[in-house]
Design a protein around this motif. Sequence first.
Motif, PDB file in Angstrom:
ATOM      1  N   HIS A 125     -18.417  -6.280  -0.541  1.00  0.00           N
ATOM      2  CA  HIS A 125     -19.119  -7.245   0.315  1.00  0.00           C
ATOM      3  C   HIS A 125     -19.318  -8.605  -0.385  1.00  0.00           C
ATOM      4  N   HIS A 129     -18.255 -12.620   0.687  1.00  0.00           N
ATOM      5  CA  HIS A 129     -18.981 -13.904   0.633  1.00  0.00           C
ATOM      6  C   HIS A 129     -18.261 -14.893  -0.283  1.00  0.00           C
ATOM      7  N   SER A 166     -27.328 -14.748  -1.236  1.00  0.00           N
ATOM      8  CA  SER A 166     -27.631 -13.984  -0.016  1.00  0.00           C
ATOM      9  C   SER A 166     -28.958 -13.258  -0.181  1.00  0.00           C
ATOM     10  N   ASP A 352     -23.707 -12.446   7.276  1.00  0.00           N
ATOM     11  CA  ASP A 352     -22.853 -11.265   7.264  1.00  0.00           C
ATOM     12  C   ASP A 352     -21.950 -11.221   8.496  1.00  0.00           C
TER      13      ASP A 352
HETATM   14 ZN    ZN Z   1     -24.076 -10.421   2.863  1.00  0.00          ZN
END
Ligand code: ZN
Length: 381
Positions: A125, A129, A166, A352
Amino acid sequence: MRMRILAIETSCDETALAIVQAQGPVGSPKFQVERSIIASQVKLHARYGGVVPNLAKREHIRNLPILLGKIGSANSLNPKQYNACDIDLIAVTVGPGLEPALWVGVEYAKQLAKKWKKPLVGVNHIEGHLYSFLLSEKDVGSKQLHTKPYTLNPDKIFPAIALVVSGGHTILVLMKSLKEYKKLGETLDDAVGESFDKVARLLNLPYPGGPEIEKFARKGNPQAIAFPSPVLNQKNYNFSYSGLKTAVLYYLKNLGSIASDFSLSRREKESLRKIESRKNLKADIAASFQRAAFLPLVVKAIRAAKEFKAKSIVIGGGVAANKELHRFLKSKVKSEKLKISVVIPPIKYCMDNAVMIGVASYINKLRNRKYPLEANGNLNL
Ligand code: ZN
Ligand code: KG4
């Protein structure tokens, strides 16, 4: 290489699916977003002041088949109907995030890959980003889709300093190319987005706190209160946010407002309401906190850019959606007369989404990087 990727993201409180067309070599990959769809659970979790893992899991289980049906069918923006034979690769987030939530996505992707007889890859993940700046060209065509492929000019971008900010991460990265990157530093405690969420809660603002604080901060004076930025003068590239949150808590306490915990009692809420009635105080707190939160990000990103002779600073992650961060970063680059471009993904790709998961899966395919196909809540960069 050219491929159409179905990407699945369920690491936190958004169930997201995307169909991304990817092509080109790792020096200049091109992406075309054909579909992007997100079922947000924000309203559900807002009641609890944060994400509840098992609720998130339940919602992902419910949402995934619905989204798959939606993403495959034709709509007014994109009349194409997709089915299994149009997809070359399935990509799914394997971590980091909430393990029960990740697990749902991974298991669903495995079943789908088996049924459709398609290859499946796991995606980090954070790399989603990190690579989301590749989607940074202006949207054209429809309001909902990023349809024009972004052309990366590696000579103008690399070496780059990347800032991933984040709710779960605050990481500074040196990228020599899309293939080769190195973590320079990260937060030692809370993530910057997490501190926005916690401070918002102290100020009686709803979850998620980032956009709320940004909104309030616009009306406030960032110089009104001197909150500390202790890591600023340290030579490393690490960050720390728990002290800042505590400083805001003590500031409020000194105002006679709230007690020791973040969960507020009725009495505490009443005293907070009194604070709120003081003209502009809440906005001043929000603006001063926001400035103190961004200062180390901006200063250290620029310091790293100078040290490594970076041609660009790229940002990604939910906090990268903040317009004041854009302005602050750009104005510092300008005031220091640096020849550095600041690359910011469209806001929808900061938060997201599954498009960035498709993008990261393609880059990793090109650089031969593989992740085990199992949910790993603590996966690192
Ligand atoms: Zn995220
Ligand atoms: O990337 P993201 O959607 O999920 C994670 O991977 O964590 O980031 C969510 C985080 C939350 O903490 C949220 O408060 C923060 O990003 N955020 C913002 C803004 N929009 C979202 N923080 C500051 N300013 C914003 N405009």
